[in-house]
Design a protein around this motif. Structure first.
Motif, PDB file in Angstrom:
ATOM      1  N   THR A   1     -12.192   2.958  -6.292  1.00 60.46           N
ATOM      2  CA  THR A   1     -11.222   3.411  -5.286  1.00 60.46           C
ATOM      3  C   THR A   1     -10.498   4.655  -5.784  1.00 60.46           C
ATOM      4  OG1 THR A   1     -10.932   1.097  -4.598  1.00 60.46           O
ATOM      5  CG2 THR A   1      -9.287   2.678  -3.847  1.00 60.46           C
TER       6      THR A   1
ATOM      7  N   PHE B   1      -4.256  -2.045  -2.755  1.00 63.96           N
ATOM      8  CA  PHE B   1      -5.473  -2.849  -2.693  1.00 63.96           C
ATOM      9  C   PHE B   1      -5.207  -4.263  -3.187  1.00 63.96           C
ATOM     10  CE2 PHE B   1      -5.464  -1.077  -6.977  1.00 63.96           C
ATOM     11  CZ  PHE B   1      -5.782  -2.174  -7.756  1.00 63.96           C
TER      12      PHE B   1
ATOM     13  N   VAL C   1      -8.157  -2.842   1.243  1.00 61.26           N
ATOM     14  CA  VAL C   1      -7.567  -1.569   0.839  1.00 61.26           C
ATOM     15  C   VAL C   1      -6.782  -1.019   2.027  1.00 61.26           C
ATOM     16  CG1 VAL C   1      -7.946   0.768  -0.031  1.00 61.26           C
ATOM     17  CG2 VAL C   1      -9.469  -1.098  -0.747  1.00 61.26           C
TER      18      VAL C   1
END
Length: 507
Positions: free
Chosen positions: A500, A476, A138
């Motif tokens: 996320t 990501f 990420v």
């Protein structure tokens, strides 16, 4: 894979996603954040609902039932990356969902922190369905800083996430406004008309339907060619030849004949599809150039041109006179269509166009060299990377999570507007392309995750961007190899993206 798999998959991640759910909108930090995350999502939902309603008879997943079954059966046979394709008459490619794009122009209210991300990602990363090899990265787009990394530099089989690299390379090589033109010429001192392929797999012979308006039309080319011949006073019979010299090397993809890709040629109509589909697996022509030329000959005859016999291959001479041409939409539009629908035919054409612009042979090998060279010029992390094709169908491809995340971060960078269609073309979770039915209603990732899927037998990947609960844009890349439960692996990857999105990402 039977037709009930989709519904089993929809049920599996629900308990996990409930644990990852975001706080109600009213509890978020500021009114401005609420407007970005919740208000934008509502607009995106409304836009998508209108598009789906107008599209015709769809099932509850937002996809035509017959097409979903067809895609599922092909997935079982060869691991094609085509689950969840809308059919003819469906919503247009890559709608601009405000929630997904909010982070591209809005400043973040808080800086993301790696600790918070590790807390939410690591439990999901332990899911057994992800197989023995897994990688997760990420990156904060604004700063370029890696916020989380697990085997980030390991080069794994990327499947169709390879198309992200192909898109970046093509856009940097020829530019977002470049168009692919199919043309006709008349050889001097003869009645030989030559149809010259320009590398446009989206050239269509259809009269109406999806991807007709705004795309290059074989019918329009026939109209203009017939008028040009009449204006030149060409009388009597003409012969028709076709020129495919723009591309070189083997036409057949290394995987062999397959319903996910037509033999690569600089001349084809409707991607060589033998049915009325516009995306996903379909019966394919074994000689797309000859088929396109025969269709063109018939169209000329309908317009009063007396075409003798069947067309044959030839190379147009430099002295041939111009008759007519038809051009594709801008390359940025082709990139969006390729990424939204994981279109292998467009991907391989873009790889060859990258090769031509880079001085390489326009073949599988030349395209691979050119893609690598272009990404190297962009100073991207290429350690361990191997490009065997432009589509990701070849299992010899290798990319790292670091590279995929860096590609996406570069595409979202304001200093590289030429690459923006790489971001806007990614499927939107719950709404478009290969993510249309992969996110359950109420998932924290729905409308907030925009990502490219990658699926081959034993390989699952997801790479894209997400707007977090703080309005921060992150890139990501989640990859896994050796999976035996494709549905479970997809659910785990989707849960990671949702986690996320739900994360506050504060230190």
């Amino acid at each position: 894979m039977d037709e009930h798999v989709t519904w089993r998959w929809l049920r599996r991640p629900l308990p996990l996603l409930r644990r990852l759910a975001v706080k109600p909108a009213g509890q978020l930090r500021t009114a401005k954040t609420w407007q970005v995350t919740t208000g934008s999502a509502a607009v995106g939902l409304a836009v998508a609902a209108v598009a789906v309603t107008a599209a015709g008879p769809w099932d509850s997943s937002g996809q035509r039932t017959a097409e979903r079954r067809s895609a599922a059966s092909q997935e079982a046979g060869g691991g094609a990356d085509h689950l969840g394709f809308p059919g003819s008459g469906g919503p247009g490619a890559a709608p601009s969902a405000p929630a997904v794009l909010a982070g591209l122009g809005a400043p973040a209210r808080a800086k993301p922190g790696g600790k918070a991300l590790s807390d939410v990602l690591e439990p999901v990363l332990k899911d057994r369905a992800l197989g023995p090899e897994r990688s997760a990265v990420v990156v904060d787009v604004a700063s370029g800083k890696r916020l989380y990394g697990e085997r980030a530099g390991d080069a794994l089989t990327p499947a169709s996430t390879t198309k992200i690299a192909t898109a970046v390379a093509a856009l940097s090589a020829v530019g977002p406004d470049h168009r692919l033109s199919t043309r006709t010429v008349l050889e001097p001192g003869s009645r030989e008309v030559v149809l010259v392929g320009g590398g446009d797999p989206t050239l269509t012979a259809r009269k109406d339907g999806r991807y007709v308006t705004g795309f290059a039309s074989l019918r329009d080319l026939a109209d203009d060619t017939a008028r040009a011949l009449k204006k030149r006073g060409t009388k009597g019979r003409v012969t028709l030849s076709y020129d495919t010299s723009r591309y070189a090397g083997p036409a057949q993809h290394p995987i062999g004949p397959n319903e996910n890709i037509t033999p690569v040629s600089s001349l084809m109509a409707d991607e060589g599809r033998l049915d009325d589909s516009t995306s996903g697996p379909a019966p394919r022509s074994t000689d797309p150039a000859a088929d396109a030329a025969r269709k063109f000959a018939d169209l000329l005859r309908e317009r009063g041109v007396d075409v003798k016999g069947d067309p044959g291959p030839a190379k147009a001479s430099a002295r041939a006179g111009k008759l007519a041409r038809t051009s594709s939409p801008a390359l940025s539009v082709l990139v969006e269509r390729m990424l939204t629908h994981s279109d292998n035919d467009i991907a391989e054409a873009l790889a060859r166009e990258t090769a031509r612009a880079s001085g390489e042979r326009p073949s599988f090998a030349g395209g691979s060299k050119a893609i690598r060279a272009r990404l190297k010029k962009l100073d991207l992390p290429l350690a361990g990377a191997k490009f065997a094709d432009g589509s990701g169908l070849d299992r010899a491809d290798r990319l790292s999570g670091d590279l995929l995340a860096a590609l996406l971060a570069r595409a979202a960078d304001r200093d590289h507007p030429e690459l923006r269609s790489v971001v806007t073309g990614l499927p939107v979770a719950g709404f478009t392309g290969t993510l249309v039915d992969r996110y359950p209603k109420g998932s924290p990732g729905t409308g907030l995750v925009r990502a490219k899927t990658g699926t081959l037998t034993g390989v699952n990947a997801l790479a894209g961007t997400v707007v977090t609960a703080d309005g921060r844009l992150l890139a990501f890349a989640f990859m896994t190899t050796g999976t035996t439960d494709a549905v479970g692996a997809q659910a785990a990857l989707d849960a990671m993206a949702s986690a996320t999105a739900a994360c506050g990402c504060t230190p």
